[in-house]
Design an enzyme around this catalytic site. Structure first.
Site, mmCIF file in Angstrom:
data_model
loop_
_atom_site.group_PDB
_atom_site.id
_atom_site.type_symbol
_atom_site.label_atom_id
_atom_site.label_comp_id
_atom_site.label_asym_id
_atom_site.label_seq_id
_atom_site.Cartn_x
_atom_site.Cartn_y
_atom_site.Cartn_z
ATOM 1 N N CYS A 42 0.741 -1.245 0.215
ATOM 2 C CA CYS A 42 -0.069 -0.066 0.187
ATOM 3 C C CYS A 42 1.010 1.276 0.055
ATOM 4 C CB CYS A 42 -0.814 -0.067 1.168
ATOM 5 S SG CYS A 42 -1.949 1.218 1.452
ATOM 6 N N ASP A 44 0.381 3.826 1.875
ATOM 7 C CA ASP A 44 -0.006 4.278 2.898
ATOM 8 C C ASP A 44 1.751 4.672 3.650
ATOM 9 O OD1 ASP A 44 -0.073 4.915 5.694
ATOM 10 O OD2 ASP A 44 -1.914 3.838 5.671
ATOM 11 N N ARG A 46 2.683 4.988 6.584
ATOM 12 C CA ARG A 46 3.049 4.122 7.626
ATOM 13 C C ARG A 46 3.410 2.819 7.437
ATOM 14 N NH1 ARG A 46 -2.793 5.298 10.099
ATOM 15 N NH2 ARG A 46 -3.103 4.711 7.824
ATOM 16 N N HIS A 98 -2.334 -3.992 5.024
ATOM 17 C CA HIS A 98 -1.990 -3.723 6.317
ATOM 18 C C HIS A 98 -3.432 -3.443 6.915
ATOM 19 C CE1 HIS A 98 -2.790 0.912 5.913
ATOM 20 N NE2 HIS A 98 -2.535 0.577 4.732
ATOM 21 N N CYS A 101 -6.011 0.042 6.944
ATOM 22 C CA CYS A 101 -5.966 0.599 5.602
ATOM 23 C C CYS A 101 -7.033 1.397 5.319
ATOM 24 C CB CYS A 101 -5.789 -0.636 4.518
ATOM 25 S SG CYS A 101 -5.399 -0.060 2.855
HETATM 26 CO CO CO Z 1 -3.530 1.053 3.086
#
Ligand code: CO
Length: 214
Positions: A42, A44, A46, A98, A101
């Site tokens: 992803c 993302d 993080r 994750h 998400c």
């Molecule tokens: Co995500």
């Protein structure tokens, strides 16, 4: 507002640190990259791919998009996959989802953010495919975590079904496809119970993984 110049300063400090530890480090990477892993994760911020598995530059080929999707007509993802498998000859493809998400959450709740809704339709396909299983979840958090796991499994399946991976297996190139899921809360990467090393294993591996989702 954040200052982009700070990134240049951080980069210089990082490069100097790397050279201090290993003077030939960058020179070796100039000559070739030979990563054993392709990571599909992803976008993302993080979930930083190489950082969370503590790998230095040169060890992992990476493709990231919102909600770690592998869409059969996505030329970007397919190009990464083809180059990784046929040119770099990676041995492992890791699809990493994750918990928590935002993409999966938005898709699950039919939230509208604009153009991205179309991309997240693919997560809704996963949701719609597994409505029965999701209906048995105890609460919303459990349901979302379950959908995050199911999404990893379905995207790993999509990797396995590409002509690229199918052809690699046909010519007996060693190649394993794995599904993993990362916890934002604890920084731990967990096995999503799917590992496929040949076309004939796919159905049993998927059944096994889905059975362990709950
Ligand atoms: Co995500």
């Amino acid at each position: 507002m954040h200052d982009v110049n700070q990134l240049f300063a951080s980069n210089q400090a990082w490069a100097a640190r790397m050279i201090a530890e290993d003077p030939a480090f960058f020179q070796r990477l100039v000559e070739q990259q030979a990563p054993a892993y392709l990571w599909i994760g992803c976008s993302d911020s993080r979930v930083p791919a190489t950082q969370l598995v503590d790998l230095p530059p040169g060890e992992m080929f990476v493709h990231r998009n919102v909600a770690n999707l592998v869409v059969h007509s996505d030329l970007n993802c397919l190009a990464v996959l083809q180059y990784a498998v046929e040119v770099l000859r990676v041995q492992h493809i890791i699809v990493c989802g994750h918990y928590g998400c935002g993409g999966v959450d938005a898709a699950f709740h039919n939230r509208a953010f604009g153009l991205i809704d179309n991309w997240l339709r693919h997560v809704q396909d996963v949701r719609n495919k597994h409505t029965q299983l999701l209906a048995t979840c105890t609460d919303d958090t459990h349901r979302l975590n379950t959908l995050c796991k199911l999404n990893v499994i379905e995207q790993a399946v999509n990797v396995c079904r590409t002509t690229i991976v199918q052809s690699a297996w046909q010519r007996e190139q060693p190649l394993a496809v794995h599904g993993v899921i990362y916890g934002l809360k604890d920084g731990i990467l967990r096995d999503a119970a799917i590992t496929v090393t040949g076309a004939n294993e796919l159905d049993t591996q998927v059944a096994h993984a889905v059975a362990q989702v709950k």
